[in-house]
Scaffold this active site. Structure first.
Site, PDB file in Angstrom:
ATOM      1  N   HIS A 221      -4.122  83.251  34.799  1.00 55.60           N
ATOM      2  CA  HIS A 221      -3.835  84.585  33.893  1.00 55.60           C
ATOM      3  C   HIS A 221      -3.598  84.090  32.455  1.00 55.60           C
ATOM      4  O   HIS A 221      -4.966  83.652  31.750  1.00 55.60           O
ATOM      5  CB  HIS A 221      -2.602  85.400  34.418  1.00 55.60           C
ATOM      6  N   HIS A 260     -13.467  87.608  35.117  1.00 53.70           N
ATOM      7  CA  HIS A 260     -12.264  88.659  35.148  1.00 53.70           C
ATOM      8  C   HIS A 260     -11.953  89.670  36.132  1.00 53.70           C
ATOM      9  O   HIS A 260     -13.307  90.182  36.627  1.00 53.70           O
ATOM     10  CB  HIS A 260     -12.273  89.335  33.591  1.00 53.70           C
ATOM     11  N   ASP A 316     -10.033  84.517  26.595  1.00 58.45           N
ATOM     12  CA  ASP A 316      -9.717  83.072  26.360  1.00 58.45           C
ATOM     13  C   ASP A 316     -10.552  82.242  26.007  1.00 58.45           C
ATOM     14  O   ASP A 316     -10.314  81.074  25.397  1.00 58.45           O
ATOM     15  CB  ASP A 316      -8.991  82.746  27.840  1.00 58.45           C
TER      16      ASP A 316
HETATM   17  N1  ACO Z   1     -16.355  80.191  37.256  1.00 57.96           N
HETATM   18  C1  ACO Z   1     -17.390  80.062  38.408  1.00 57.96           C
HETATM   19  N2  ACO Z   1     -17.230  80.939  39.250  1.00 57.96           N
HETATM   20  C2  ACO Z   1     -16.138  82.050  39.365  1.00 57.96           C
HETATM   21  C3  ACO Z   1     -15.170  82.031  38.344  1.00 57.96           C
HETATM   22  C4  ACO Z   1     -15.303  81.066  37.065  1.00 57.96           C
HETATM   23  N3  ACO Z   1     -14.591  81.347  36.242  1.00 57.96           N
HETATM   24  N4  ACO Z   1     -14.543  83.135  38.447  1.00 57.96           N
HETATM   25  C5  ACO Z   1     -14.787  83.880  39.548  1.00 57.96           C
HETATM   26  N5  ACO Z   1     -15.876  82.828  40.160  1.00 57.96           N
HETATM   27  C6  ACO Z   1     -16.349  83.322  41.389  1.00 57.96           C
HETATM   28  C7  ACO Z   1     -15.434  82.909  42.633  1.00 57.96           C
HETATM   29  O1  ACO Z   1     -15.831  81.573  43.056  1.00 57.96           O
HETATM   30  C8  ACO Z   1     -16.175  83.795  43.600  1.00 57.96           C
HETATM   31  O2  ACO Z   1     -17.195  83.299  44.106  1.00 57.96           O
HETATM   32  P1  ACO Z   1     -17.437  83.878  45.540  1.00 57.96           P
HETATM   33  O3  ACO Z   1     -17.688  85.152  45.958  1.00 57.96           O
HETATM   34  O4  ACO Z   1     -19.044  83.138  45.681  1.00 57.96           O
HETATM   35  O5  ACO Z   1     -16.484  83.169  46.296  1.00 57.96           O
HETATM   36  C9  ACO Z   1     -16.313  85.268  42.728  1.00 57.96           C
HETATM   37  O6  ACO Z   1     -16.643  84.747  41.504  1.00 57.96           O
HETATM   38  C10 ACO Z   1     -15.288  86.023  42.609  1.00 57.96           C
HETATM   39  O7  ACO Z   1     -14.082  85.237  42.458  1.00 57.96           O
HETATM   40  P2  ACO Z   1     -12.342  85.603  42.684  1.00 57.96           P
HETATM   41  O8  ACO Z   1     -11.525  84.663  42.483  1.00 57.96           O
HETATM   42  O9  ACO Z   1     -12.488  86.546  43.782  1.00 57.96           O
HETATM   43  O10 ACO Z   1     -12.581  86.953  41.504  1.00 57.96           O
HETATM   44  P3  ACO Z   1     -11.030  87.376  40.954  1.00 57.96           P
HETATM   45  O11 ACO Z   1     -11.504  88.878  40.378  1.00 57.96           O
HETATM   46  O12 ACO Z   1     -10.073  87.535  41.880  1.00 57.96           O
HETATM   47  O13 ACO Z   1     -10.861  86.508  39.799  1.00 57.96           O
HETATM   48  C11 ACO Z   1     -10.193  85.200  37.648  1.00 57.96           C
HETATM   49  C12 ACO Z   1     -10.497  86.823  38.481  1.00 57.96           C
HETATM   50  C13 ACO Z   1      -9.055  84.761  38.390  1.00 57.96           C
HETATM   51  C14 ACO Z   1      -9.875  85.573  36.292  1.00 57.96           C
HETATM   52  C15 ACO Z   1     -11.598  84.221  38.021  1.00 57.96           C
HETATM   53  O14 ACO Z   1     -12.576  84.726  37.406  1.00 57.96           O
HETATM   54  C16 ACO Z   1     -11.186  82.832  37.516  1.00 57.96           C
HETATM   55  O15 ACO Z   1     -10.406  82.274  38.059  1.00 57.96           O
HETATM   56  N6  ACO Z   1     -11.527  82.648  36.326  1.00 57.96           N
HETATM   57  C17 ACO Z   1     -11.267  81.463  35.635  1.00 57.96           C
HETATM   58  C18 ACO Z   1      -9.701  81.272  35.117  1.00 57.96           C
HETATM   59  C19 ACO Z   1      -9.713  82.331  33.800  1.00 57.96           C
HETATM   60  O16 ACO Z   1     -10.568  82.346  32.757  1.00 57.96           O
HETATM   61  N7  ACO Z   1      -8.898  83.302  33.690  1.00 57.96           N
HETATM   62  C20 ACO Z   1      -8.289  84.192  32.421  1.00 57.96           C
HETATM   63  C21 ACO Z   1      -8.600  85.525  32.820  1.00 57.96           C
HETATM   64  S1  ACO Z   1      -8.427  86.625  31.593  1.00 57.96           S
HETATM   65  C22 ACO Z   1      -6.858  86.679  31.097  1.00 57.96           C
HETATM   66  O17 ACO Z   1      -5.936  86.706  31.905  1.00 57.96           O
HETATM   67  C23 ACO Z   1      -6.567  87.016  29.638  1.00 57.96           C
END
Ligand code: ACO
Length: 399
Positions: A221, A260, A316
């Site tokens: 987050h 996201h 971010d």
């Molecule tokens: N880089 C590479 N792959 C990613 C990323 C990423 N940053 N984010 C998601 N994916 C992929 C996952 O590996 C997954 O792949 P799969 O289906 O082949 O297993 C798919 O995308 C879906 O990922 P989930 O974790 O299920 O998606 P969710 O909606 O739960 O996650 C999250 C959202 C937690 C923000 C995720 O994108 C992440 O971890 N991002 C990196 C952390 C980040 O930047 N957070 C800030 C969010 S913005 C904020 O809070 C202000």
């Protein structure tokens, strides 16, 4: 009504709100009907906070009265400085902020007054004082003396003043102000949800704000902006970006600042920030850093499987370099997010209380049933320690 399992609650609507609207497919974010791009360009954090709380833009008179109210609350009770000094200097600033936001309640005689008027006053105090708390803790951990707030300054400018002891230039204050506007609210994100859960029990505003700070801390987050900057520092130079990102992608590791839960298009907060971050980087001699972020974005978005999953830069990604260019330590980035989101958290708490219903979902129990209770002496021989426990000197209440 039949219950469905919705892990992560991604398909559940758990509240009604008039604060912000998100269309994750089209990449739209509006605060009370105003698109985020216009607000980032033309508004200020003070005006945006008013908008979120009152549902309309203020008149010039309302804005100036509201700004004065916020300014008069920058200061904290002297006794809170002792709480700051009681925190280990090595504590992470977000952990310190969680403690200090909670401690604010002890010095507010209205802390447990549940009336709307008192909650509105506490919202002003929470927004005004959060940035102050961050600056105070950072000065203390570096062994520097505290700086009195300058109540003639905007919240962003006063924070930079209290942090550094130097009056910021107008572009620096504006850069921070833009980041504050962009982070002020975002639907039912995890920390806002946590705040609404807490206030829905008819707890108090400080408890809800403390819950929210703790929730924002996580790297999935609010903690992601710090991790973005750590990644850039680790890469070190634009010539190493391609290899670094390629090997991360090959290991199926996440690239911080991308993806996201709601946006499956470009995060609208990142659109303006991308251009703005370039200007800030140029003004502060940080263009090489900015070029690294641009290259990372190019590489990541060139991966067909990433784009198919709807993964784009989030807020971010570009706020990290902006905070860095302003001279903020990496571990203060998430604190600035908290200082801004306090506007949304408090607004949502008041909205929740206006039509309150205890938020209490179900859990899908997956454990055993009908076991027979065995008395302790019939459960096998446990490993016992021959020595009785005693308090360490540091923990002893008589020390
Ligand atoms: N880089 C590479 N792959 C990613 C990323 C990423 N940053 N984010 C998601 N994916 C992929 C996952 O590996 C997954 O792949 P799969 O289906 O082949 O297993 C798919 O995308 C879906 O990922 P989930 O974790 O299920 O998606 P969710 O909606 O739960 O996650 C999250 C959202 C937690 C923000 C995720 O994108 C992440 O971890 N991002 C990196 C952390 C980040 O930047 N957070 C800030 C969010 S913005 C904020 O809070 C202000």
């Amino acid at each position: 009504m039949p219950l469905i399992v919705d892990k992560g609650l991604g398909n559940t609507i758990a509240a009604e709100t008039t604060l912000s609207f998100i269309d994750g497919v089209k990449g739209v974010l509006e605060y009370v009907g105003y698109d985020i791009d216009s607000l980032a360009r033309y508004s200020t954090f003070e005006e945006t906070t008013w908008l979120l709380w009152h549902g309309h833009l203020p008149t010039a008179q309302e804005l100036s009265a509201f700004t004065r109210q916020l300014q008069s609350e920058y200061c904290v009770d002297r006794r809170l400085l002792d709480v700051v000094r009681a925190i280990p200097r090595t504590a992470a600033p977000m952990d310190a902020l969680r403690t200090l936001v909670s401690a604010l309640a002890h010095f507010d005689t209205e802390a447990d007054d549940p009336s709307l008027a008192a909650n509105e006053r506490k919202s002003i105090r929470l927004v005004a004082k959060t940035a102050t708390l961050v600056a105070l803790f950072d000065r203390y951990r570096k062994g520097k003396s505290f700086i009195e707030p300058d109540c003639s300054l905007s919240l962003a400018a006063n924070f930079l003043w209290m942090l550094t002891g130097a009056k910021p230039t107008a572009p620096m204050a504006r850069a921070l102000d833009v980041c504050l506007v962009l982070h002020a609210d975002h639907g039912l994100n995890a920390s806002t949800f946590a705040a609404r859960v807490t206030i829905s029990t008819q707890s108090d505003m400080y408890s809800a704000a403390t819950t929210a700070v703790g929730t924002l801390k996580g790297p999935l987050h609010g903690g992601a902006n710090q991790e973005v900057m750590e990644m850039l520092v680790e890469i070190g130079d634009i010539s190493k970006v391609d290899g670094y990102i390629a090997s991360k992608l090959a290991r199926k590791e996440r690239i911080m600042g991308f993806g996201h839960r709601v946006y499956k298009a470009y995060d609208p907060r990142a659109t303006y920030l991308k251009t703005f971050a370039k200007q800030v980087a140029a003004d502060t001699g940080n263009l090489p850093l900015y070029e690294m972020t641009r290259r990372i974005e190019e590489i990541v978005l060139a991966q067909p499987n990433i784009v198919e999953k709807g993964i784009f830069p989030n807020v971010d990604f570009y706020s990290a370099t902006t905070y860095y260019a302003l001279g903020l330590d990496l571990d203060l980035f998430t604190c600035m997010f908290a200082a801004s989101r306090m506007a949304g958290w408090t607004g949502h708490c008041i909205e929740q209380l206006a039509a309150n219903k205890l938020i209490r979902p179900h859990a899908d129990y997956r454990g055993p049933h009908g076991l027979t209770y065995q008395p302790l002496d019939q459960r096998g021989v446990p490993e016992t320690s021959s020595t009785s426990p005693s308090c360490s000197a540091a923990m002893s209440v008589t020390a």
